[in-house]
Write a protein that holds these residues in place. Structure first.
Motif, PDB file in Angstrom:
ATOM      1  N   THR A 120       3.297  -0.695  -5.466  1.00 49.79           N
ATOM      2  CA  THR A 120       2.129   0.676  -4.972  1.00 49.79           C
ATOM      3  C   THR A 120       2.465   1.163  -2.905  1.00 49.79           C
ATOM      4  N   ASP A 121       2.079   1.843  -2.593  1.00 49.37           N
ATOM      5  CA  ASP A 121       2.351   2.088  -1.052  1.00 49.37           C
ATOM      6  C   ASP A 121       0.741   1.977  -0.760  1.00 49.37           C
ATOM      7  N   VAL A 122       1.153   2.202   0.448  1.00 49.94           N
ATOM      8  CA  VAL A 122      -1.117   2.906   0.817  1.00 49.94           C
ATOM      9  C   VAL A 122      -0.912   3.851   0.549  1.00 49.94           C
ATOM     10  N   LYS A 124      16.105  23.719  17.447  1.00 51.47           N
ATOM     11  CA  LYS A 124      17.330  24.938  16.568  1.00 51.47           C
ATOM     12  C   LYS A 124      18.453  23.582  16.005  1.00 51.47           C
ATOM     13  N   LEU A 125      18.168  23.047  15.845  1.00 55.27           N
ATOM     14  CA  LEU A 125      19.121  21.723  14.864  1.00 55.27           C
ATOM     15  C   LEU A 125      18.792  21.830  13.654  1.00 55.27           C
ATOM     16  N   LYS A 126      20.166  21.474  13.468  1.00 59.17           N
ATOM     17  CA  LYS A 126      21.155  21.585  12.250  1.00 59.17           C
ATOM     18  C   LYS A 126      20.541  19.951  11.882  1.00 59.17           C
ATOM     19  N   ARG A 127      20.483  19.064  12.360  1.00 62.44           N
ATOM     20  CA  ARG A 127      20.350  17.780  11.889  1.00 62.44           C
ATOM     21  C   ARG A 127      20.443  16.695  13.324  1.00 62.44           C
ATOM     22  N   LEU A 128      19.669  15.726  12.763  1.00 59.78           N
ATOM     23  CA  LEU A 128      19.014  14.645  13.971  1.00 59.78           C
ATOM     24  C   LEU A 128      18.775  12.946  12.318  1.00 59.78           C
ATOM     25  N   GLY A 129      19.694  12.647  13.331  1.00 53.24           N
ATOM     26  CA  GLY A 129      20.204  11.110  13.059  1.00 53.24           C
ATOM     27  C   GLY A 129      18.556  10.008  13.073  1.00 53.24           C
ATOM     28  N   MET A 130      17.731  10.280  12.673  1.00 50.33           N
ATOM     29  CA  MET A 130      16.251   9.745  12.219  1.00 50.33           C
ATOM     30  C   MET A 130      15.316   9.477  11.694  1.00 50.33           C
ATOM     31  N   PRO A 131      16.123   8.758  10.922  1.00 50.72           N
ATOM     32  CA  PRO A 131      15.300   7.818   9.720  1.00 50.72           C
ATOM     33  C   PRO A 131      14.080   8.399   9.181  1.00 50.72           C
ATOM     34  N   LYS A 132      13.506   9.000   8.199  1.00 54.80           N
ATOM     35  CA  LYS A 132      12.312   8.960   8.022  1.00 54.80           C
ATOM     36  C   LYS A 132      11.313   8.030   7.078  1.00 54.80           C
ATOM     37  N   TYR A 133       9.957   7.826   8.037  1.00 49.58           N
ATOM     38  CA  TYR A 133       8.888   6.947   6.995  1.00 49.58           C
ATOM     39  C   TYR A 133       8.806   7.283   6.108  1.00 49.58           C
ATOM     40  N   LEU A 134       8.954   6.820   4.909  1.00 51.14           N
ATOM     41  CA  LEU A 134       8.895   7.688   3.566  1.00 51.14           C
ATOM     42  C   LEU A 134       7.638   6.524   2.983  1.00 51.14           C
ATOM     43  N   GLY A 135       7.093   5.570   3.131  1.00 49.02           N
ATOM     44  CA  GLY A 135       5.629   4.860   2.171  1.00 49.02           C
ATOM     45  C   GLY A 135       5.851   3.148   3.139  1.00 49.02           C
ATOM     46  N   SER A 136       5.128   2.405   2.717  1.00 52.27           N
ATOM     47  CA  SER A 136       4.426   1.187   3.331  1.00 52.27           C
ATOM     48  C   SER A 136       3.338   0.375   2.489  1.00 52.27           C
ATOM     49  N   GLY A 137       3.930  -0.621   2.403  1.00 52.68           N
ATOM     50  CA  GLY A 137       2.546  -1.972   1.872  1.00 52.68           C
ATOM     51  C   GLY A 137       2.776  -2.482   1.541  1.00 52.68           C
ATOM     52  N   SER A 138       2.054  -3.546   0.894  1.00 54.02           N
ATOM     53  CA  SER A 138       2.128  -5.202   0.635  1.00 54.02           C
ATOM     54  C   SER A 138       1.746  -5.444  -1.041  1.00 54.02           C
ATOM     55  N   PHE A 139       2.812  -6.518  -1.444  1.00 50.10           N
ATOM     56  CA  PHE A 139       2.447  -6.534  -2.832  1.00 50.10           C
ATOM     57  C   PHE A 139       2.889  -7.579  -3.363  1.00 50.10           C
ATOM     58  N   GLU A 140       1.905  -8.394  -4.073  1.00 57.95           N
ATOM     59  CA  GLU A 140       2.473 -10.382  -4.232  1.00 57.95           C
ATOM     60  C   GLU A 140       3.315 -10.592  -5.767  1.00 57.95           C
ATOM     61  N   TYR A 141       4.376 -11.228  -5.388  1.00 56.19           N
ATOM     62  CA  TYR A 141       5.279 -11.438  -6.599  1.00 56.19           C
ATOM     63  C   TYR A 141       5.799 -13.057  -6.199  1.00 56.19           C
ATOM     64  N   ASN A 142       5.279 -13.536  -7.504  1.00 56.44           N
ATOM     65  CA  ASN A 142       5.254 -15.140  -7.470  1.00 56.44           C
ATOM     66  C   ASN A 142       4.532 -16.148  -6.870  1.00 56.44           C
ATOM     67  N   LYS A 143       3.064 -15.288  -6.766  1.00 54.82           N
ATOM     68  CA  LYS A 143       2.302 -15.858  -5.327  1.00 54.82           C
ATOM     69  C   LYS A 143       2.871 -15.981  -4.117  1.00 54.82           C
ATOM     70  N   GLU A 144       3.690 -15.446  -3.850  1.00 58.81           N
ATOM     71  CA  GLU A 144       3.580 -14.791  -2.229  1.00 58.81           C
ATOM     72  C   GLU A 144       3.459 -13.839  -1.923  1.00 58.81           C
ATOM     73  N   ARG A 145       2.751 -13.471  -0.430  1.00 59.17           N
ATOM     74  CA  ARG A 145       2.813 -11.867   0.006  1.00 59.17           C
ATOM     75  C   ARG A 145       4.078 -11.455   0.745  1.00 59.17           C
ATOM     76  N   TYR A 146       4.213 -10.398   0.365  1.00 59.04           N
ATOM     77  CA  TYR A 146       5.490  -9.632   1.477  1.00 59.04           C
ATOM     78  C   TYR A 146       4.745  -8.474   1.540  1.00 59.04           C
ATOM     79  N   ARG A 147       5.241  -8.175   2.655  1.00 57.71           N
ATOM     80  CA  ARG A 147       5.623  -6.269   3.281  1.00 57.71           C
ATOM     81  C   ARG A 147       6.590  -5.486   3.014  1.00 57.71           C
ATOM     82  N   PHE A 148       6.272  -4.241   2.480  1.00 52.30           N
ATOM     83  CA  PHE A 148       7.904  -3.633   2.593  1.00 52.30           C
ATOM     84  C   PHE A 148       7.338  -1.703   2.981  1.00 52.30           C
ATOM     85  N   MET A 149       8.550  -1.372   3.268  1.00 49.56           N
ATOM     86  CA  MET A 149       8.620  -0.284   3.737  1.00 49.56           C
ATOM     87  C   MET A 149       9.503   0.560   3.612  1.00 49.56           C
ATOM     88  N   VAL A 150       9.105   2.064   2.487  1.00 46.20           N
ATOM     89  CA  VAL A 150       9.980   2.826   1.884  1.00 46.20           C
ATOM     90  C   VAL A 150      11.191   3.703   2.922  1.00 46.20           C
TER      91      VAL A 150
END
Length: 471
Positions: free
Chosen positions: A40-42, A114-140
């Motif tokens: 689950t993200d922020v 008036k640009l038809k396209r732009l090669g800039m990636p979009k930020y879609l979400g981020s957060g942190s989670f725990e997996y097997n007792k290890e804390r991880y950071r993530f970004m979508v």
């Protein structure tokens, strides 16, 4: 679900304890995450993790989907970058994306310009989670296709002139957007340039990996030009700008890095690549060459200078440290370069081999091609995937050649025509000369290929046939 145990774990001698995965740069890599884990993200949006599709210098990339009730398919449109909390690079990249890559900001910018396209990636979400007792950071993020480095290696480490300038124009668009947010990228290179994955983005290049991105100004006030030992020589050493070599941050630095990339894509190797271990030596050579760009261009391109490249680099060098670049001027320099070579800025990416490729035995004879000076410098051979994207001049030449063969063939078949009579007379002469030809072959004389054995003669070959010349 426990993480997978690799072969390395068994060799380590510790039963049941997997060996820690470490990247080449020393950062700890996350333990493999099993497909199906839901995070689950922020913003409280849930994402389902799929299988891994790549490992970077500090983390791992997994396919992802917002449809958490079913497995993630191989055609998923999203990816999730994961790193252990203790690492840090993704933290910096994530906060950069949050500030400059929100979808609404990118769409507003495109609409205003008036640009038809732009090669800039979009930020879609981020957060942190725990997996097997290890804390991880993530970004979508969005999912992208192949990176240019892989494509470059498939084409003798060189791109065609059109490809290089077309990509350059697209990257200038992205840099103008990033710089408007008071950030610089600082690490432009082929492996950080990805082709679009979704339908309709096949001709679009996206600039990714903002791990070294940083602010060059705060609320309109540009940072001063000074040496910073902590950030000196940051980036990929062969492309690092002169400002970045001393740890300073500038917009002109990004444009300089792009110039080095375009030069390498065209000539395959930069003059300072022989001693990349010595950062100060590389820096000194860059300073020397940028003070005499003509000698730099002559060294990289001893035969033919790419139109516009010298002018582009001269402009970058003329910029003051805190000066705002004229992005449209830079784009126009590249567009004029394309025009000088007979191309136009059509937005299409055609990844052609810039190194001549020998034709296979089954290919049509190519000795008849009267290649122009422009075409002699870059091969017209294209991979099967891109064959439909061949430039208009080449397509027109092939159509004309086909029509010529049809018209000549019809003329020869017409009974009673001058050509038909001439061919009969030649056939009689050839019949009388066959014995002599066989004798020559028997004694080891040089063998010529008779034109009667050519399956698909070109117009030039047919002209020689009419003159009774053996080819």
């Amino acid at each position: 679900m426990a993480p997978r145990k690799g072969a390395a774990a068994n060799k380590s001698g510790s039963k049941g304890v997997p060996k820690k995965r470490v990247a080449a740069n020393g950062f700890k890599l996350p333990e493999p995450i099993a497909p199906g884990v839901i995070i689950t993200d922020v913003a409280k949006k849930q994402w389902r993790i799929g299988h891994s599709i790549g490992v970077g210098g500090f983390g791992e990339i997994y396919l992802a989907s917002c449809e958490i009730d079913k497995p993630v398919s191989n055609s998923a449109d999203y990816v999730i970058k994961v790193e252990p909390h203790r690492n840090g690079p993704l933290f910096a990249e994530m906060h950069c994306y949050m500030r400059i890559a929100r979808p609404e900001h990118i769409e507003t910018w495109k609409k205003e310009r008036k640009l038809k396209r732009l090669g800039m990636p979009k930020y879609l979400g981020s957060g942190s989670f725990e997996y097997n007792k290890e804390r991880y950071r993530f970004m979508v993020m969005e999912r992208f296709g192949r990176d240019l480095q892989k494509i470059l290696e498939q084409h003798s480490k060189r791109f065609s002139f059109k490809t290089v300038y077309q990509v350059g124009i697209q990257i200038l668009d992205v840099l103008e957007y990033i710089h408007s947010k008071e950030y610089i990228h600082a690490d432009i290179k082929a492996s950080n340039l990805l082709i679009g994955y979704k339908p309709g983005t096949e001709n679009q290049v996206f600039l990714v990996d903002f791990g070294l991105a940083c602010r060059y100004a705060n609320d309109g006030k540009h940072k001063e030009y000074k040496y910073d030992q902590r950030k000196a020589h940051d980036g990929t050493i062969e492309f690092t700008s002169r400002d970045a070599h001393i740890g300073a941050h500038s917009r002109r630095g990004d444009l300089e890095i792009l110039g080095y990339n375009m030069t390498q894509w065209l000539c395959a190797r930069l003059p300072w690549e022989d001693n990349l271990q010595d950062c100060n030596d590389v820096f000194a050579k860059k300073r020397g060459f940028m003070e005499n760009i003509s000698s730099f261009i002559s060294l990289c391109f001893p035969d033919t200078e790419p139109p516009g490249l010298n002018e582009y680099l001269e402009y970058v060098v003329s910029l003051a440290f805190d000066e705002k670049p004229d992005y449209e001027k830079c784009r126009n320099i590249l567009r004029e370069g394309l025009k000088a070579r007979g191309y136009r800025d059509d937005g299409k990416l055609v990844f052609m081999s810039a190194t001549p490729v020998l034709p296979s035995k089954k290919s049509k004879a190519r000795t008849d091609r009267k290649v122009s000076k422009r075409k002699s410098e870059e091969s017209d051979t294209v991979s099967n995937e891109e064959s439909e994207e061949i430039e208009e001049p080449l397509r027109n030449r092939k159509v004309a050649k086909k029509r010529a063969k049809i018209s000549i063939g019809n003329l020869e078949k017409k009974e009673g025509s001058p050509v038909e009579k001439e061919n009969k007379a030649k056939a009689n002469l050839k019949a009388r000369g066959r014995g002599k030809r066989k004798d020559k072959i028997a004694v080891g004389a040089a063998i010529s290929v008779p034109y009667s054995g050519i399956v698909n003669p070109t117009p030039q070959m047919l002209a020689l046939m009419k003159k009774n010349v053996v080819i």
